[in-house]
Structures are given as structure tokens and as C-alpha cells.
Design a protein around this motif. Structure first.
Motif, PDB file in Angstrom:
ATOM      1  N   ARG A 126      16.660  44.967  15.963  1.00  0.00           N
ATOM      2  CA  ARG A 126      16.800  43.676  15.282  1.00  0.00           C
ATOM      3  C   ARG A 126      15.451  42.972  15.158  1.00  0.00           C
ATOM      4  NH1 ARG A 126      22.580  41.236  17.259  1.00  0.00           N
ATOM      5  NH2 ARG A 126      23.659  43.223  17.194  1.00  0.00           N
ATOM      6  N   LEU A 166      17.843  47.737  12.309  1.00  0.00           N
ATOM      7  CA  LEU A 166      18.823  46.703  11.973  1.00  0.00           C
ATOM      8  C   LEU A 166      19.747  46.365  13.134  1.00  0.00           C
ATOM      9  CD1 LEU A 166      20.005  47.639   8.355  1.00  0.00           C
ATOM     10  CD2 LEU A 166      18.830  45.548   9.054  1.00  0.00           C
ATOM     11  N   LYS A 217       9.609  37.962  14.290  1.00  0.00           N
ATOM     12  CA  LYS A 217      10.412  38.362  13.140  1.00  0.00           C
ATOM     13  C   LYS A 217       9.968  37.618  11.887  1.00  0.00           C
ATOM     14  CE  LYS A 217      14.593  39.465  15.699  1.00  0.00           C
ATOM     15  NZ  LYS A 217      15.963  39.096  15.965  1.00  0.00           N
TER      16      LYS A 217
END
Length: 193
Positions: free
Chosen positions: A185, A181, A15
Motif C-alpha cells: 500500500r 496495492l 505516499k
């Protein structure tokens, strides 16, 4: 438990490594989104405005705003394409399946096409109907062809068809944003924030 922590650490590192869009790309994206959604709402509500039968100043006023905002979308869309030609978007993570990458690129390409085709079809519809097309009262766009009722009807149908297509594309786009989202994620949607 140790392997689970390693997987979480790898996902967190992934991420963090996802590159964001440039500030200019973000500003252009959100401006275009704001104006497209504004015009979408105006267009859907037009028949409920006073003088829908084209007989009132209110009707001409709403067309003034709708056309001016549409022209703004056109020019911001052109600016986005010019910016994107010189600035590659950040790559999607390798964890996204190839078919989803293809769908994402296809939807984005069609959204860019809509940013051009919708305002141009609206402009052509107005010119063919012998109506001046103003840009926020600052100037009138040139009439590139003579008024023609058959063309007015044709461009009106094209405009409405493009609006329906844009609506479907926006649903796909919003759905993908929500998926990234809420479900994945994976930070993909946050690249444009």
C-alpha cells in the motif's frame, strides 16, 4: 501511541511524494496493455475458431485481426520507447529493496523487448508461409524475404515461445502490482493510474 502516529504520518507523506507517470506514458501503457491482452486471448483461442485447419474465411479473418493488432502493439511499443527515451520514469521509493528495483527494471525491459519481438516474429511467420500481412485492411506490409517452410515453422515456434515468456512476465508484473496495492500500500502501483 505517539511513535506509531509518527510512522503513519511518515508513510502517508511518502505516499504523497511518489511521482506519477506522465499522461502520455499512462495512455500508451494502457493502450498497449489492452491490445496485448486482446491478442493474447485471440491467440490462445485460435485453435477453437472455425476453420482452424486454415481452410475457412473465418480463420483468415481471425488472423487478419490478430496480425493487425500485433502490428499496432509494435508501433505503440516503439512510441513508448521513444517517449521514455525523453522522459525518465518516476523513481521508485527508497523503501523498496535494491533487488526488487532490479527485478522491476528487468521485467519492464523484457516487456519492452516482447512488444517488439512478438509482432515481428508473427510477421515473419506469416511472410515465410507466403501469406500477405495486412494492417486493418489499409495496406499490406512488404514481404522482406521469400516464402520458406523451414523458416515458417521456426518463426512459429519462436512466436509461441515468446508468448509463453510474455505470459510469465505478465504474471510477474500483475503480481508486483497486487503486492504494491494490497500488501505494501505504498502508492507505487497507482503511479500508472
Amino acid at each position: 501511541m505517539g511513535s506509531f502516529n509518527k510512522v503513519l504520518a511518515h508513510m502517508s507523506a511518502q505516499k504523497l511524494s511518489i511521482a506519477n507517470y506522465t499522461r502520455t506514458a499512462k495512455v500508451l501503457h494502457w493502450l498497449v496493455a489492452l491490445f496485448i491482452l486482446t491478442n493474447f486471448v485471440i491467440g490462445l483461442r485460435m485453435e477453437h475458431f472455425p476453420g482452424y485447419a486454415h481452410t475457412s474465411p473465418e480463420w483468415n479473418g481471425i488472423l487478419f485481426w490478430h496480425g493487425s493488432i500485433g502490428a499496432l502493439v509494435l508501433w505503440l511499443g516503439v512510441a513508448r520507447m521513444i517517449w521514455r527515451a525523453g522522459h525518465r520514469p518516476p523513481p521508485l521509493p527508497g523503501s523498496i529493496p535494491a533487488w526488487q528495483v532490479w527485478v522491476a527494471h528487468s521485467v519492464h525491459g523484457l516487456l519492452y523487448l516482447a512488444m517488439l519481438a512478438l509482432p515481428l516474429s508473427g510477421y515473419a511467420h506469416r511472410v515465410a508461409g507466403n501469406h500477405a500481412v495486412s494492417f486493418f485492411g489499409l495496406w499490406h506490409w512488404p514481404d522482406l524475404f521469400a516464402p520458406n517452410e523451414s523458416l515458417r515453422v521456426l518463426f512459429g515456434q519462436i512466436h509461441i515461445g515468446l508468448v509463453v515468456g510474455l505470459g510469465l512476465l505478465l504474471l510477474l508484473h500483475f503480481g508486483a502490482v497486487l503486492k504494491h496495492l494490497v500488501i505494501n500500500r505504498d502508492g507505487v502501483a497507482k503511479r500508472m493510474l
